[in-house]
Structure formats: C-alpha cells, structure tokens
Design a protein around this motif. Structure first.
Motif, PDB file in Angstrom:
ATOM      1  N   ILE A 150     119.325  78.841  17.400  1.00  0.00           N
ATOM      2  CA  ILE A 150     119.946  77.776  16.618  1.00  0.00           C
ATOM      3  C   ILE A 150     121.358  77.607  17.152  1.00  0.00           C
ATOM      4  O   ILE A 150     122.213  78.461  16.952  1.00  0.00           O
TER       5      ILE A 150
ATOM      6  N   LEU B 272     135.662  64.046   2.691  1.00  0.00           N
ATOM      7  CA  LEU B 272     135.196  65.391   3.032  1.00  0.00           C
ATOM      8  C   LEU B 272     133.842  65.669   2.400  1.00  0.00           C
ATOM      9  O   LEU B 272     132.910  66.141   3.070  1.00  0.00           O
ATOM     10  N   SER B 273     133.708  65.360   1.092  1.00  0.00           N
ATOM     11  CA  SER B 273     132.430  65.663   0.437  1.00  0.00           C
ATOM     12  C   SER B 273     131.334  64.749   0.955  1.00  0.00           C
ATOM     13  O   SER B 273     130.191  65.180   1.126  1.00  0.00           O
TER      14      SER B 273
ATOM     15  N   LEU C 244     130.394  66.171   4.411  1.00  0.00           N
ATOM     16  CA  LEU C 244     129.748  67.480   4.312  1.00  0.00           C
ATOM     17  C   LEU C 244     128.344  67.352   3.746  1.00  0.00           C
ATOM     18  O   LEU C 244     127.431  68.080   4.161  1.00  0.00           O
ATOM     19  N   ARG C 245     128.151  66.430   2.798  1.00  0.00           N
ATOM     20  CA  ARG C 245     126.824  66.257   2.207  1.00  0.00           C
ATOM     21  C   ARG C 245     125.821  65.798   3.255  1.00  0.00           C
ATOM     22  O   ARG C 245     124.735  66.356   3.393  1.00  0.00           O
TER      23      ARG C 245
ATOM     24  N   PHE D  48     126.114  65.954   6.590  1.00  0.00           N
ATOM     25  CA  PHE D  48     125.950  66.997   7.611  1.00  0.00           C
ATOM     26  C   PHE D  48     125.094  68.139   7.081  1.00  0.00           C
ATOM     27  O   PHE D  48     124.172  68.599   7.764  1.00  0.00           O
ATOM     28  N   GLY D  49     125.376  68.597   5.856  1.00  0.00           N
ATOM     29  CA  GLY D  49     124.670  69.755   5.305  1.00  0.00           C
ATOM     30  C   GLY D  49     123.185  69.509   5.181  1.00  0.00           C
ATOM     31  O   GLY D  49     122.374  70.368   5.531  1.00  0.00           O
ATOM     32  N   ASN D  50     122.819  68.323   4.713  1.00  0.00           N
ATOM     33  CA  ASN D  50     121.397  68.032   4.535  1.00  0.00           C
ATOM     34  C   ASN D  50     120.660  67.983   5.864  1.00  0.00           C
ATOM     35  O   ASN D  50     119.577  68.557   5.996  1.00  0.00           O
TER      36      ASN D  50
ATOM     37  N   SER E  38     120.812  71.535   7.673  1.00  0.00           N
ATOM     38  CA  SER E  38     119.947  72.548   7.062  1.00  0.00           C
ATOM     39  C   SER E  38     118.489  72.257   7.399  1.00  0.00           C
ATOM     40  O   SER E  38     117.708  73.187   7.606  1.00  0.00           O
TER      41      SER E  38
ATOM     42  N   VAL F  14     117.975  73.673  10.810  1.00  0.00           N
ATOM     43  CA  VAL F  14     117.932  75.139  10.815  1.00  0.00           C
ATOM     44  C   VAL F  14     116.604  75.635  10.256  1.00  0.00           C
ATOM     45  O   VAL F  14     115.957  76.521  10.840  1.00  0.00           O
TER      46      VAL F  14
ATOM     47  N   ILE G 159     116.932  59.162   2.641  1.00  0.00           N
ATOM     48  CA  ILE G 159     117.685  59.378   1.405  1.00  0.00           C
ATOM     49  C   ILE G 159     119.163  59.588   1.710  1.00  0.00           C
ATOM     50  O   ILE G 159     120.031  59.042   1.024  1.00  0.00           O
ATOM     51  N   GLN G 160     119.463  60.385   2.760  1.00  0.00           N
ATOM     52  CA  GLN G 160     120.873  60.645   3.060  1.00  0.00           C
ATOM     53  C   GLN G 160     121.587  59.385   3.523  1.00  0.00           C
ATOM     54  O   GLN G 160     122.733  59.151   3.152  1.00  0.00           O
TER      55      GLN G 160
ATOM     56  N   ILE H 251     122.199  57.387   0.406  1.00  0.00           N
ATOM     57  CA  ILE H 251     123.256  57.958  -0.431  1.00  0.00           C
ATOM     58  C   ILE H 251     124.620  57.701   0.191  1.00  0.00           C
ATOM     59  O   ILE H 251     125.570  57.329  -0.504  1.00  0.00           O
TER      60      ILE H 251
END
Lengths: 244, 84
Positions: free
Chosen positions: A5, A161-162, A165-166, A168-170, A173, A176, A226-227, A230
């Motif tokens: 990864i 930032l949020s 990050l939201r 990117f995180g979705n 993850s 990964v 969805i992302q 959003i």
C-alpha cells in the motif's frame, strides 16, 4: 505474500525550481481533464434547435440535471455557478471511479482533494466579500460576540479541511481495504492450491474471483458517486450560505 | 528497542483511534432511521428527505474520517519514528 500500500508513484521530475515531482495523481488528473474536455467537445458539435440528435439529448439531459441540482439547493440567483458545480462533480466522480480500470484514483491523494476544496474556499470568501462588503467580511467573524473570534477563524479554515479530508478518507480507505482483501485472498488461494507441485496450477488466484467485484461495486462505483455528490452538495450549501 | 516501543505504541494507537468509528455509526443510523420514518409519513417528500439525509450523514461522518486520517498517518507516515 506481501501487501503493498503506497502513495502515488513519482513518474518523472520537472527540472526547474529545484525539481517538481510529477506523480501518478497529476498524470491521472490530466487524463480526467482530457476525457471531460473531449466528451464535452464531442457532445456539443452539430447542435440544432429543430432537429436534436441523440447525443444532443444526452447533453441537454446532463446540463438540465446540474441546473436542477443548483436550482434546488442554491436558488435561481446562483445560475452562474452551474458550470463550476458540473465541472467539480465530473472531475471528482471520474477521478474516483478511475480505480475500476486499475488506475490509482487522483482523489486518493490528499493534495488533489485539498486543491479542490481550496478552490471552493476561495469562492466562499469571495462571495462573502461580495455580499457583505469589506467591513462586513471582517465583522462577520466577531459574531455573535467578540469572544468567539478565534473560534470563527478556526471554523472558517475547518470547512475546506473537513471537506477535503472526507473525500480523501473515503476514497483512500476504499483503496486500502481493497488492497488488504486482495492480499488476504491471494494467501487463501496459496493455502488452497499450494500443495499442488505444478507451479502454474498452484499460482492460479482461485479465491480472488468474485468477492473483489462486490467490493469494487461498493468502493469504486457507489462510494465515488456518493462522495462526488456530497462534495458538490457541501460546496453549494457553503457558497449559498454566504448570501444570508 | 526505543523504535520497537514507539512502533508498538503506534499500533495500539491506530486501533484506539478507530474507536471513534462508534460515534458516526450510531449517529448515522439514527439519522437514517428518522429519515425512513419521515418518508413513511410523507412519501411525496422522498427526494428532499433523501438529499438532506445524505448531507447530514456526510457531516456526521466527519469525526470518523478524522480518526481514519489519524490512523492512516500513523500507519503510513508515522511522524513519531522520525523523532527518535
């Protein structure tokens, strides 16, 4: 068995300004830009009022969709935001959904989503300035009482930032988890077929059939859509919120 | 030895950080339940309720995503190891 990864690979380095690294994310971003530009160019050739072709109907449907979204969430006075919202959605969705083709999603790189959120941040600040004037631009930070000013300033920067990050995180993850499941299934197929002395048959990844496809439908198609939705919704809500 | 301690503590920290997944899970479940009952009462407002619910879920998810980012940083770009 190893599970790799990694971050985006550096493909080449531009030789000026101390060496600018061009990563996979940037190159795949160019690919998305080229695809969006090409599709838009192709869809808008030979338009006609009286005798619309099939592709013109598709193009009109797409434009009406974005117009309806902006109209419902921002109001008719924000009609000029339609191109930006449409572009943001297309870029975000296409770059996340790219992982279906086995390419690394640009949105799984925090730099890309942060860049997208910063553009929105600049627009939010610009429309605050436009609707409230220079004085109102600064006095809105001292509301409701002056003690809240540090909180308001932090809150102002927390928005991009949020948002980034939201997104990117979705997407990250998803990448990964997909890599981990592939690794686990490779180990499982080794376990099932590893005793066969013929190396060709022993290396068939039998367990990797099926389950990754189900995961891909969720992480690549559903999560991407969805992302993107959003991200666009939050952009619209934040920009429309500057007017009141 | 020091590095081993830092790495072990980071690994425990990654696991502990993901406990933050509890909050958004409960919150989003509650929001979706409320949206379902709202659609049951007013099926014609289905579209509006759905888009509001998705937006609310996205915002409720923020804290969970923060914990995910913290654990991803500890996993792939651990800043604590560089301090040694």
């Amino acid at each position: 068995m190893d599970v790799a990864i990694n971050g985006p690979k550096i493909l080449f380095t531009l030789p000026f300004a101390g060496g600018i690294n061009i990563t996979e994310s940037v190159v795949h971003g160019w690919l998305v830009v080229a695809v969006v530009t090409g599709v838009c160019y192709w869809l808008t050739r030979d338009l006609s009022v009286t005798n619309p072709s099939r592709k013109q109907i598709i193009a009109e449907k797409l434009v009406t969709l974005v117009q309806g979204l902006v109209d419902a969430n921002m109001g008719p006075q924000w009609k000029h935001m339609v191109p930006y919202i449409g572009t943001l959605f297309a870029f975000s969705f296409l770059s996340s959904v790219m992982s279906v083709a086995g390419l690394r999603s640009p949105t799984a790189d925090f730099s890309v989503t942060l860049a997208m959120a910063l553009v929105t941040f600049v627009l939010i600040e610009f429309y605050y300035y436009k609707s409230k004037g220079l004085l109102g631009f600064f006095t809105r930070l001292t509301e409701p009482v002056i003690v809240m000013t540090p909180m308001n300033i932090i809150g102002e920067f927390a928005t991009p930032l949020s948002m980034s990050l939201r997104h990117f995180g979705n997407i990250a993850s998803g990448a990964v988890i997909t890599a981990l499941v592939y690794g686990a299934l490779a180990a499982l197929s080794q376990f099932i077929l590893g005793w066969i002395p013929n190396t060709f048959i022993a290396n068939i990844p039998i367990a990797q059939v099926g389950l990754p496809a189900v995961l891909s439908v969720y992480f690549d198609l559903f999560s991407s859509a969805i992302q993107a939705y959003i991200f666009v919704m939050l952009t619209m809500a934040n920009i429309a919120g500057t007017a009141d | 030895m020091e590095k081993a301690i830092v790495l072990a503590a980071s690994a425990v920290g990654i696991g502990l950080a993901m406990i933050a997944g509890l909050g958004p899970g409960i919150g989003e479940g509650y929001a979706v339940g409320q949206a379902c009952s709202a659609i049951g009462r007013q099926p014609e407002a289905h579209g509006k309720i759905q888009s509001t619910m998705i937006l609310g879920c996205a915002i409720a998810e923020t804290t969970g995503i923060y914990s995910l980012v913290v654990s991803l940083i500890l996993l792939f770009a651990n800043p604590l190891v560089k301090l040694l």
